[in-house]
Write an enzyme that holds these catalytic residues in place. Structure first.
Site, short mmCIF file in Angstrom:
data_model
loop_
_atom_site.label_atom_id
_atom_site.label_comp_id
_atom_site.label_asym_id
_atom_site.label_seq_id
_atom_site.Cartn_x
_atom_site.Cartn_y
_atom_site.Cartn_z
N GLU A 118 0.85 -1.19 0.00
CA GLU A 118 0.00 0.00 0.00
C GLU A 118 0.89 1.25 0.00
O GLU A 118 0.46 2.33 0.36
CB GLU A 118 -1.00 -0.01 1.15
CG GLU A 118 -0.41 -0.20 2.52
CD GLU A 118 -1.46 -0.23 3.62
OE1 GLU A 118 -2.28 0.70 3.69
OE2 GLU A 118 -1.44 -1.18 4.44
N CYS B 33 -3.49 -3.46 4.66
CA CYS B 33 -2.50 -4.41 5.18
C CYS B 33 -2.85 -5.86 4.84
O CYS B 33 -2.10 -6.77 5.18
CB CYS B 33 -2.35 -4.26 6.68
SG CYS B 33 -1.93 -2.58 7.15
N HIS C 109 -2.27 -9.79 12.37
CA HIS C 109 -1.75 -8.54 11.79
C HIS C 109 -1.25 -7.66 12.93
O HIS C 109 -1.91 -7.54 13.97
CB HIS C 109 -2.84 -7.83 10.99
CG HIS C 109 -2.42 -6.44 10.60
ND1 HIS C 109 -1.21 -6.19 9.98
CD2 HIS C 109 -3.00 -5.23 10.79
CE1 HIS C 109 -1.08 -4.89 9.79
NE2 HIS C 109 -2.14 -4.28 10.28
N1 COA Z 1 1.65 3.74 30.69
C1 COA Z 1 1.10 2.59 30.25
N2 COA Z 1 0.06 2.56 29.33
C2 COA Z 1 -0.36 3.74 28.86
C3 COA Z 1 0.20 4.97 29.28
C4 COA Z 1 1.25 4.93 30.24
N3 COA Z 1 1.82 6.05 30.68
N4 COA Z 1 -0.45 5.96 28.63
C5 COA Z 1 -1.37 5.39 27.82
N5 COA Z 1 -1.32 4.04 27.97
C6 COA Z 1 -2.11 3.02 27.28
C7 COA Z 1 -3.57 3.40 27.15
O1 COA Z 1 -4.32 3.05 28.30
C8 COA Z 1 -3.95 2.58 25.92
O2 COA Z 1 -4.17 1.25 26.30
P1 COA Z 1 -5.55 0.52 25.93
O3 COA Z 1 -5.64 0.57 24.41
O4 COA Z 1 -5.37 -0.88 26.42
O5 COA Z 1 -6.64 1.27 26.57
C9 COA Z 1 -2.70 2.60 25.07
O6 COA Z 1 -1.63 2.95 25.95
C10 COA Z 1 -2.72 3.63 23.96
O7 COA Z 1 -3.06 4.86 24.52
P2 COA Z 1 -4.08 5.84 23.80
O8 COA Z 1 -4.30 7.02 24.64
O9 COA Z 1 -5.30 5.07 23.35
O10 COA Z 1 -3.18 6.20 22.55
P3 COA Z 1 -3.42 7.09 21.29
O11 COA Z 1 -4.60 7.96 21.39
O12 COA Z 1 -2.12 7.73 21.05
O13 COA Z 1 -3.76 6.03 20.11
C11 COA Z 1 -3.46 4.28 18.54
C12 COA Z 1 -3.21 4.74 19.99
C13 COA Z 1 -3.01 2.85 18.41
C14 COA Z 1 -4.95 4.36 18.23
C15 COA Z 1 -2.62 5.21 17.60
O14 COA Z 1 -1.28 4.94 17.79
C16 COA Z 1 -2.96 5.05 16.14
O15 COA Z 1 -3.87 5.72 15.64
N6 COA Z 1 -2.20 4.19 15.39
C17 COA Z 1 -2.41 4.00 13.97
C18 COA Z 1 -3.65 3.15 13.65
C19 COA Z 1 -3.50 1.73 13.99
O16 COA Z 1 -2.42 1.23 14.18
N7 COA Z 1 -4.65 1.02 14.03
C20 COA Z 1 -4.69 -0.38 14.39
C21 COA Z 1 -5.63 -1.19 13.57
S1 COA Z 1 -5.02 -1.56 11.95
#
Ligand code: COA
Length: 393
Positions: free
Chosen positions: A84, A116, A238
């Site tokens: 992609e 993906c 994945h």
């Molecule tokens: N210590 C430990 N864990 C922590 C933390 C800390 N200090 N701060 C946050 N976390 C945890 C959160 O509780 C969360 O865990 P959970 O999902 O089990 O609830 C996790 O870390 C991620 O935190 P969050 O606030 O949700 O992160 P974010 O808003 O930055 O978004 C993604 C995370 C994955 C959504 C983001 O990285 C993203 O958009 N990635 C690209 C899309 C993707 O990969 N999608 C997946 C499907 S293909």
């Protein structure tokens, strides 16, 4: 006649960013990355790397292996290139690869796309072709650079890599079963319009759709196959980031009447996550790097063990399929070469990462020579009049 993966190798670029370095510079708590999403480092591509050079570097181990065993690489009559991160709207990236690998003209080449997921379509289409033409081999490629906006939640889930697989009859690595479970639904969780170099993503929504897809694909699999959750020894999911697989595995296990405790469930996936934690997301290649990680990092003999695979591509298509490891599969592994490649990666500081992120291939149609950054055997030396120029080092 069994059909499946005869050989598999992966490549990632020779620069990486420690997510502690990212956290120290963007105000995040490092534990959010190392614990919350389960990532330590992400691979970063140099200016002279793209999906073609990564694919060529991943493929070379397979071609060399065939030659060393006295097998003719010209038995590869098809290249299916899943990505992609396409470099051209018309010409398939696999045609450049075909030339770099010096394969013969009697070889069809095509590029596949569905976020993906498309490497899984490539793999399963390859098995169908080989079942029809058992003397022929198919080279399946998954190669991608995961790229999100700077300072966005997705930034920590970047990475890059390529996987090359030979699909053949009587495979020496994994025999794949024909029964699969499929789930497609039209959603906007992640996409990249043609005019953008970074993905648009509704990150939290994408994780929810992923979990919905794994459950639905599994339910379809139950209609297609007699296998139950207890028949599987290991799972590869994945891997946009390693925590996603843990969530998916627990989600699948909770929906099934299994007898495993949390530790046993973790053991079914933990080895598959090791390479992803240090290379990051590689879109189409991510689950297959997970498979390599499982094989390279498990010392026990896995012959006869059954692996469940869940492939997910946003948008979305999910497919659950399965395969069994063949006796003597260890002879086909490239564990040492993978470890050497990972150990040789150069850590970047934040300033260098920013500089490398900012590089984009010029679009003015002029002649541009790119700085040599990669240590890989294949590199993108530049672009001239909109034509990419590659070199074997
Ligand atoms: N210590 C430990 N864990 C922590 C933390 C800390 N200090 N701060 C946050 N976390 C945890 C959160 O509780 C969360 O865990 P959970 O999902 O089990 O609830 C996790 O870390 C991620 O935190 P969050 O606030 O949700 O992160 P974010 O808003 O930055 O978004 C993604 C995370 C994955 C959504 C983001 O990285 C993203 O958009 N990635 C690209 C899309 C993707 O990969 N999608 C997946 C499907 S293909």
């Amino acid at each position: 006649m069994p059909v499946g993966i005869d050989d598999i190798s992966f490549y990632t670029t020779n620069f990486s960013l420690d997510l502690q370095e990212l956290a120290a510079n963007n105000g995040s708590d490092a534990a959010k990355y190392t614990v919350g999403i389960g990532q330590e480092r992400m691979s970063v591509p140099g200016a002279d790397e793209d999906v073609v050079t990564m694919a060529a570097n991943a493929s070379m181990a397979l071609i060399d292996g065939m030659s060393a065993r006295g097998e003719d690489p010209q038995a590869i009559t098809t290249i299916l290139f899943a990505t992609e991160t396409g470099i051209d709207q018309s010409k398939a990236a696999g045609v450049y690869l075909h030339s770099l690998l010096k394969l013969g003209p009697r070889c069809r080449v095509v590029e596949l796309k569905q976020a993906c997921y498309s490497a899984t379509a490539a793999l399963l289409l390859a098995t169908a072709w080989v079942a029809r033409k058992p003397k022929e081999k198919v080279l399946v490629i998954a190669s991608d650079i995961a790229r999100y906006e700077r300072q966005s939640p997705g930034e920590a889930t970047q990475g890059c890599g390529a996987v090359a697989m030979i699909v053949s009859a009587n495979p020496r690595l994994i025999e794949l079963d024909p029964e699969t479970g499929i789930h497609t639904e039209d959603v906007m969780d992640f996409w990249r319009p043609n005019y953008r170099s970074t993905a648009l993503v509704d990150g939290k929504y994408s994780t929810k759709v992923y979990l919905r897809s794994v459950r639905a694909a599994w339910q379809d699999f139950q209609h297609q196959s007699d296998l139950t959750f207890g028949d599987f020894d290991y799972f590869c999911y994945h891997l946009p980031f390693s925590r996603m697989a843990q969530k998916a595995h627990n989600h699948l296990a909770n929906g099934n009447a299994h007898k495993l405790n949390a530790k046993a469930l973790d053991q079914q996936i933990s080895a598959s996550l090791m390479y992803n934690r240090i290379t990051g997301n590689s879109y189409t290649a991510a689950m297959y790097i997970g498979l390599v990680s499982l094989l390279d990092n498990t010392s026990a003999d896995l012959a006869g063990k059954r692996i469940g695979f869940f492939s997910y591509g946003s948008g979305s298509v999910g497919e659950f399929f399965t395969g069994t490891l063949v006796k003597g599969y260890q002879n086909m592994l490239h564990q040492q070469a993978h470890q050497t490649m990972l150990d040789a990666r150069q850590p970047l500081n934040y300033a260098d990462y920013q500089k490398m992120y900012a590089f984009e291939v010029p679009t003015d149609g002029g002649d541009h020579v790119f700085e040599q950054q990669t240590n890989g055997k294949f590199r993108l030396t530049g672009i001239s009049q909109h034509k990419r120029l590659y070199q074997v080092r």
